[in-house]
Design an enzyme around this catalytic site. Sequence first.
Site, short mmCIF file in Angstrom:
data_model
loop_
_atom_site.label_atom_id
_atom_site.label_comp_id
_atom_site.label_asym_id
_atom_site.label_seq_id
_atom_site.Cartn_x
_atom_site.Cartn_y
_atom_site.Cartn_z
N GLN A 7 -18.49 -20.76 26.77
CA GLN A 7 -19.44 -19.72 26.31
C GLN A 7 -20.69 -20.40 25.77
O GLN A 7 -20.79 -21.62 25.76
CB GLN A 7 -18.78 -18.89 25.20
CG GLN A 7 -18.46 -19.72 23.96
CD GLN A 7 -17.88 -18.90 22.80
OE1 GLN A 7 -17.07 -18.02 23.04
NE2 GLN A 7 -18.29 -19.20 21.58
N GLY A 8 -21.63 -19.57 25.32
CA GLY A 8 -22.80 -20.08 24.62
C GLY A 8 -23.64 -21.04 25.43
O GLY A 8 -23.80 -20.90 26.65
N TYR A 66 -22.20 -30.19 8.66
CA TYR A 66 -22.78 -29.93 9.99
C TYR A 66 -24.06 -30.75 10.16
O TYR A 66 -24.28 -31.40 11.18
CB TYR A 66 -23.06 -28.43 10.14
CG TYR A 66 -23.68 -28.04 11.47
CD1 TYR A 66 -22.89 -27.84 12.59
CD2 TYR A 66 -25.07 -27.89 11.60
CE1 TYR A 66 -23.45 -27.47 13.81
CE2 TYR A 66 -25.64 -27.53 12.81
CZ TYR A 66 -24.83 -27.32 13.91
OH TYR A 66 -25.40 -26.98 15.12
N VAL A 74 -30.30 -20.78 17.95
CA VAL A 74 -30.18 -20.19 19.28
C VAL A 74 -29.23 -19.00 19.23
O VAL A 74 -28.26 -19.02 18.45
CB VAL A 74 -29.62 -21.22 20.30
CG1 VAL A 74 -29.79 -20.71 21.73
CG2 VAL A 74 -30.27 -22.58 20.14
N ASN A 75 -29.49 -18.03 20.06
CA ASN A 75 -28.69 -16.81 20.07
C ASN A 75 -27.32 -17.05 20.73
O ASN A 75 -27.14 -16.81 21.92
CB ASN A 75 -29.46 -15.72 20.82
CG ASN A 75 -28.81 -14.38 20.65
OD1 ASN A 75 -27.89 -14.21 19.84
ND2 ASN A 75 -29.26 -13.40 21.41
N1 LIG Z 1 -26.49 -21.79 18.23
C1 LIG Z 1 -27.34 -22.51 17.55
O1 LIG Z 1 -28.14 -21.99 16.73
C2 LIG Z 1 -27.42 -24.00 17.77
C3 LIG Z 1 -28.58 -24.69 17.38
C4 LIG Z 1 -28.65 -26.07 17.56
C5 LIG Z 1 -27.59 -26.74 18.15
N2 LIG Z 1 -26.46 -26.04 18.52
C6 LIG Z 1 -25.37 -26.79 19.12
O2 LIG Z 1 -25.13 -26.31 20.42
C7 LIG Z 1 -23.79 -26.63 20.80
C8 LIG Z 1 -23.15 -25.42 21.44
O3 LIG Z 1 -22.99 -24.41 20.46
P1 LIG Z 1 -23.18 -22.85 20.73
O4 LIG Z 1 -24.31 -22.43 19.90
O5 LIG Z 1 -23.20 -22.58 22.19
O6 LIG Z 1 -21.85 -22.30 20.03
P2 LIG Z 1 -20.57 -21.56 20.61
O7 LIG Z 1 -19.67 -21.39 19.44
O8 LIG Z 1 -20.97 -20.34 21.36
O9 LIG Z 1 -19.95 -22.59 21.65
C9 LIG Z 1 -19.27 -23.75 21.27
C10 LIG Z 1 -18.19 -24.04 22.29
O10 LIG Z 1 -17.53 -25.26 21.90
C11 LIG Z 1 -16.13 -25.07 22.08
N3 LIG Z 1 -15.37 -25.99 21.23
C12 LIG Z 1 -15.26 -25.97 19.90
N4 LIG Z 1 -14.41 -26.92 19.47
C13 LIG Z 1 -13.99 -27.57 20.58
C14 LIG Z 1 -13.09 -28.65 20.79
N5 LIG Z 1 -12.45 -29.24 19.78
N6 LIG Z 1 -12.87 -29.07 22.07
C15 LIG Z 1 -13.50 -28.45 23.11
N7 LIG Z 1 -14.35 -27.42 22.96
C16 LIG Z 1 -14.59 -26.98 21.71
C17 LIG Z 1 -15.90 -23.61 21.69
O11 LIG Z 1 -14.65 -23.11 22.15
C18 LIG Z 1 -17.11 -22.94 22.33
O12 LIG Z 1 -16.85 -22.56 23.67
C19 LIG Z 1 -23.10 -27.13 19.52
O13 LIG Z 1 -23.05 -28.54 19.53
C20 LIG Z 1 -24.04 -26.65 18.42
O14 LIG Z 1 -23.95 -27.44 17.26
C21 LIG Z 1 -26.37 -24.70 18.37
#
Ligand SMILES: NC(=O)c1ccc[n+]([C@@H]2O[C@H](COP(=O)([O-])OP(=O)(O)OC[C@H]3O[C@@H](n4cnc5c(N)ncnc54)[C@H](O)[C@@H]3O)[C@@H](O)[C@H]2O)c1
Length: 257
Positions: free
Chosen positions: A15-16, A151, A186-187
Amino acid sequence: MNLKNSVGLVTGASQGLGKAFAEALLKKEAKVVLCDINHTQGAITKAEFDQKYGPGQSTFITCDVTSQSQLKDLFTKTVRKFGKLDILCNNAGINNENCWEKTISVNLMALIQASYLALEHMRCDHGGKGGSIVNVASMSSFLPAAHAPAYTASKFGVLGFTRSIAEASRLGHYGIRINALCPSFVNTCLLDTINHEETLGMFHQFKDTAKHLIDSVGILDPSVVVDGFLQLIEDDSLNGAAMKITMSKGIHFENMI
Ligand SMILES: NC(=O)c1ccc[n+]([C@@H]2O[C@H](COP(=O)([O-])OP(=O)(O)OC[C@H]3O[C@@H](n4cnc5c(N)ncnc54)[C@H](O)[C@@H]3O)[C@@H](O)[C@H]2O)c1
């Protein structure tokens, strides 16, 4: 790098952002291994991709990136399935201040472990064909955040590791470009973690500060982050870069001395 017929591995791809990165690679006619701990959502995403891009183009492998044995198997299975590995996107991440050790373990330790496994497969000086690694860091790699100290530490770590291993790759002629993607908010579902005490723990009291920050800087659409991701992979001049993405400035680079 030309992505057609390349092989990419994306962690946290159910996802995401991970799903969006995987789809971007598929659109460029790459083969993609989707890895995630969430196999229910992973199966749904894989089925969606099969319909859109054909069943042979991607595969889903359940993997907890914090398990060294599962991670090792993931790389072995990737190469067995598609014959090679050209791209790794270390994207899996969590925000859990209550289980801060787990946050460091998923966001930083597993990312380092996966990068080392990728190097084994891709290093030109060890018989590999080179490649590209994108490590998903954050604007949290540069700024303090009262609601998310662990984090933030993990994302500072991702940036430090990325810049250092990129320099090792350059000096050691690994033929692998390693870059950090540092988006602002990010959304995705991850943003929801700031609403819950079970994820923010004792820093839950600062959730309103985080919400005000989000209100003032805005929330990026994943598609903008995908544009940055593709640029990091396709632009062969980039190594050790920290690509920032914000609503006010779009895609831009942190000037490192
Ligand atoms: N959303 C934001 O605002 C934002 C901003 C900057 C950076 N990020 C980074 O982007 C990346 C993706 O996050 P997202 O926003 O899509 O969040 P999200 O929660 O939608 O997706 C994260 C994914 O990682 C998977 N995951 C978690 N633990 C895991 C593990 N132990 N092994 C395998 N998979 C695992 C989850 O099941 C999920 O599918 C992350 O590293 C996050 O820190 C997000």
